[in-house]
Design a protein around this motif. Sequence first.
Motif, PDB file in Angstrom:
ATOM      1  N   GLY A  34       4.248 -16.205   0.650  1.00 34.27           N
ATOM      2  CA  GLY A  34       4.360 -17.478  -0.045  1.00 34.27           C
ATOM      3  C   GLY A  34       4.952 -18.570   0.820  1.00 34.27           C
ATOM      4  N   PRO A  35       4.899 -19.823   0.367  1.00 31.49           N
ATOM      5  CA  PRO A  35       5.408 -20.941   1.159  1.00 31.49           C
ATOM      6  C   PRO A  35       6.917 -20.890   1.378  1.00 31.49           C
ATOM      7  N   ALA A  36       7.644 -20.256   0.464  1.00 27.65           N
ATOM      8  CA  ALA A  36       9.094 -20.161   0.601  1.00 27.65           C
ATOM      9  C   ALA A  36       9.592 -18.724   0.523  1.00 27.65           C
ATOM     10  N   VAL A  37       8.939 -17.906  -0.310  1.00 29.26           N
ATOM     11  CA  VAL A  37       9.398 -16.537  -0.565  1.00 29.26           C
ATOM     12  C   VAL A  37       8.306 -15.546  -0.193  1.00 29.26           C
ATOM     13  N   THR A  38       8.703 -14.451   0.444  1.00 27.08           N
ATOM     14  CA  THR A  38       7.789 -13.352   0.750  1.00 27.08           C
ATOM     15  C   THR A  38       8.099 -12.196  -0.190  1.00 27.08           C
ATOM     16  N   ARG A  39       7.076 -11.734  -0.908  1.00 24.86           N
ATOM     17  CA  ARG A  39       7.227 -10.582  -1.801  1.00 24.86           C
ATOM     18  C   ARG A  39       6.355  -9.458  -1.280  1.00 24.86           C
ATOM     19  N   VAL A  40       6.907  -8.257  -1.235  1.00 23.46           N
ATOM     20  CA  VAL A  40       6.208  -7.098  -0.672  1.00 23.46           C
ATOM     21  C   VAL A  40       6.292  -5.936  -1.649  1.00 23.46           C
ATOM     22  N   ARG A  41       5.174  -5.248  -1.834  1.00 22.25           N
ATOM     23  CA  ARG A  41       5.143  -4.049  -2.667  1.00 22.25           C
ATOM     24  C   ARG A  41       4.419  -2.936  -1.928  1.00 22.25           C
ATOM     25  N   VAL A  51       8.976  -6.595   5.170  1.00 21.69           N
ATOM     26  CA  VAL A  51       7.922  -5.580   5.297  1.00 21.69           C
ATOM     27  C   VAL A  51       8.499  -4.277   5.825  1.00 21.69           C
ATOM     28  N   ARG A  52       9.331  -4.352   6.848  1.00 25.35           N
ATOM     29  CA  ARG A  52       9.926  -3.128   7.426  1.00 25.35           C
ATOM     30  C   ARG A  52      10.758  -2.369   6.396  1.00 25.35           C
ATOM     31  N   LYS A  53      11.530  -3.094   5.609  1.00 23.99           N
ATOM     32  CA  LYS A  53      12.373  -2.445   4.606  1.00 23.99           C
ATOM     33  C   LYS A  53      11.533  -1.703   3.568  1.00 23.99           C
ATOM     34  N   VAL A  54      10.435  -2.311   3.134  1.00 25.71           N
ATOM     35  CA  VAL A  54       9.574  -1.649   2.155  1.00 25.71           C
ATOM     36  C   VAL A  54       8.871  -0.452   2.784  1.00 25.71           C
ATOM     37  N   LEU A  55       8.405  -0.595   4.019  1.00 24.33           N
ATOM     38  CA  LEU A  55       7.760   0.530   4.696  1.00 24.33           C
ATOM     39  C   LEU A  55       8.741   1.700   4.845  1.00 24.33           C
ATOM     40  N   ASP A  56       9.984   1.392   5.176  1.00 28.07           N
ATOM     41  CA  ASP A  56      10.991   2.449   5.341  1.00 28.07           C
ATOM     42  C   ASP A  56      11.298   3.156   4.021  1.00 28.07           C
ATOM     43  N   ALA A  57      11.064   2.470   2.902  1.00 34.42           N
ATOM     44  CA  ALA A  57      11.356   3.051   1.592  1.00 34.42           C
ATOM     45  C   ALA A  57      10.198   3.880   1.038  1.00 34.42           C
ATOM     46  N   LEU A  58       9.053   3.863   1.699  1.00 29.51           N
ATOM     47  CA  LEU A  58       7.917   4.658   1.238  1.00 29.51           C
ATOM     48  C   LEU A  58       8.162   6.138   1.524  1.00 29.51           C
ATOM     49  N   PRO A  59       7.506   7.033   0.781  1.00 30.52           N
ATOM     50  CA  PRO A  59       7.691   8.473   1.011  1.00 30.52           C
ATOM     51  C   PRO A  59       7.435   8.863   2.464  1.00 30.52           C
ATOM     52  N   THR A  60       8.305   9.671   2.998  1.00 31.32           N
ATOM     53  CA  THR A  60       8.176  10.091   4.388  1.00 31.32           C
ATOM     54  C   THR A  60       6.861  10.821   4.620  1.00 31.32           C
ATOM     55  N   ALA A 113      -2.447  -8.744  -5.329  1.00 31.30           N
ATOM     56  CA  ALA A 113      -2.639  -8.215  -3.976  1.00 31.30           C
ATOM     57  C   ALA A 113      -2.478  -6.698  -3.957  1.00 31.30           C
ATOM     58  N   SER A 114      -1.582  -6.179  -4.801  1.00 35.79           N
ATOM     59  CA  SER A 114      -1.393  -4.726  -4.882  1.00 35.79           C
ATOM     60  C   SER A 114      -2.652  -4.044  -5.392  1.00 35.79           C
ATOM     61  N   ARG A 115      -3.294  -4.635  -6.381  1.00 35.95           N
ATOM     62  CA  ARG A 115      -4.545  -4.057  -6.908  1.00 35.95           C
ATOM     63  C   ARG A 115      -5.627  -4.044  -5.830  1.00 35.95           C
ATOM     64  N   LEU A 116      -5.713  -5.132  -5.076  1.00 35.74           N
ATOM     65  CA  LEU A 116      -6.685  -5.164  -3.991  1.00 35.74           C
ATOM     66  C   LEU A 116      -6.355  -4.127  -2.927  1.00 35.74           C
ATOM     67  N   ALA A 117      -5.074  -3.994  -2.613  1.00 35.73           N
ATOM     68  CA  ALA A 117      -4.666  -3.029  -1.594  1.00 35.73           C
ATOM     69  C   ALA A 117      -5.008  -1.614  -2.023  1.00 35.73           C
ATOM     70  N   VAL A 118      -4.786  -1.290  -3.290  1.00 40.17           N
ATOM     71  CA  VAL A 118      -5.146   0.031  -3.810  1.00 40.17           C
ATOM     72  C   VAL A 118      -6.646   0.273  -3.666  1.00 40.17           C
ATOM     73  N   ALA A 119      -7.447  -0.743  -4.036  1.00 42.59           N
ATOM     74  CA  ALA A 119      -8.901  -0.597  -3.924  1.00 42.59           C
ATOM     75  C   ALA A 119      -9.325  -0.380  -2.474  1.00 42.59           C
ATOM     76  N   HIS A 120      -8.719  -1.135  -1.562  1.00 42.96           N
ATOM     77  CA  HIS A 120      -9.036  -0.956  -0.143  1.00 42.96           C
ATOM     78  C   HIS A 120      -8.544   0.399   0.371  1.00 42.96           C
ATOM     79  N   GLY A 121      -7.385   0.844  -0.127  1.00 43.09           N
ATOM     80  CA  GLY A 121      -6.873   2.149   0.297  1.00 43.09           C
ATOM     81  C   GLY A 121      -7.784   3.282  -0.124  1.00 43.09           C
TER      82      GLY A 121
END
Length: 371
Positions: A81-88, A111-120, A351-359
């Motif tokens: 976003g123009p001011a805030v970045t949201r990551v899921r 982004v790094r923090k969210v990636l680090d929180a994903l299942p190992t 964006a999450s729905r699109l990412a799931v579809a692409h995944g």
Amino acid sequence: MHLSESARVVFDVLAGTGTATRPQLAAGAGLSKPTVSSAVAELEAVELAAHSGRASGGTGRSAAIYRLGPAAGAVLAVDLGPAVTRVRGCALDGTLLAEGTGSRPEAADTVRKVLDALPTGAPLRAVVVAVGDVPIRDPAGERPATAKAGPVFDAMAVALPEGVPVHLENNVNCAALAELHEGAAVGRDTFGYLRIGVGIGLAVVIGGRVLRGANGAAGEVARLPYPWDDDRAPRHEGLEQRMGSRTLLRRAAEAWQDGDGPRPRTAERLLALAGQGHATAGAVVASHAADVGRLAAAVAAVLDPGLIVLGGGTGADPQLLPGVRAELARLSWPTEVVSSVVGDTGTVAGASRLAVAHGIQTVTGAVRAKH
């Protein structure tokens, strides 16, 4: 990873349901039970599916329940976003695994923090980045790019693992997908999502799919010619300059009277004052609503969508609805107008729905992702 056609279909059904028995998978995939049993065994062998307990039936029999396996992996959605970045970060069945929020300059760290929180060990299957621009590609076609978000996107991309497919999508299109699946347009497969805020934008959904256009620029209403009369030539993105929140605040400043109190410095404050019955603020907001109504009439004239959802920092405020509806009714045919209900998280949700579809596409090798 090479999967049989039946295994790809069953995986797609399982990702859509989250958990399912073999009879349910057979019904969803339109395959015979023996074929589904073979497909499930194939998916289990490569850890794309796994047992998730048993379900008791009415006859006393029980059926094995399956879920996605650890090798199915995860996807990442980024709202730049123009001011805030949201990551899921989400599993391929859409389950939220991790999320984070930070300022735009902190995009890479978020982004790094969210990636680090994903299942190992969970492979990252796809990334979708929502940008306030028309997604383009560099001349070599090697990676997605965007003119306005280029430097910030490049800094954020450094945090992504090598080799993961990255897809750019316009942020208004992403928000429209959220409205379609969980917002004001649930049950409606054709509508327009009109975002009014700092800038303006339109997403066109037809038959449950976002219309992107030949250049990926469908809905770029900022480019509508404005002004359009004998005395003034249209300016580049002149309509956005007229309808954006900066001009709205300038109009408020010009209209403000000595007895009106402190002049609002943000669109949010202006709207709040109008909601409290402030006469000057109310008049400025009413004028803005009429402008939005005229733009909605242009959308209706071209698309006849039946429904227009108003979103964005100013557009989503219900105070605009009466004025927008009245002006649209004056200029065009009956079109339902409602306010967005997904809020600030709508873009990252879409964006999450699109990412799931692409995944899922990455795993199954499907021709294209949904939406």
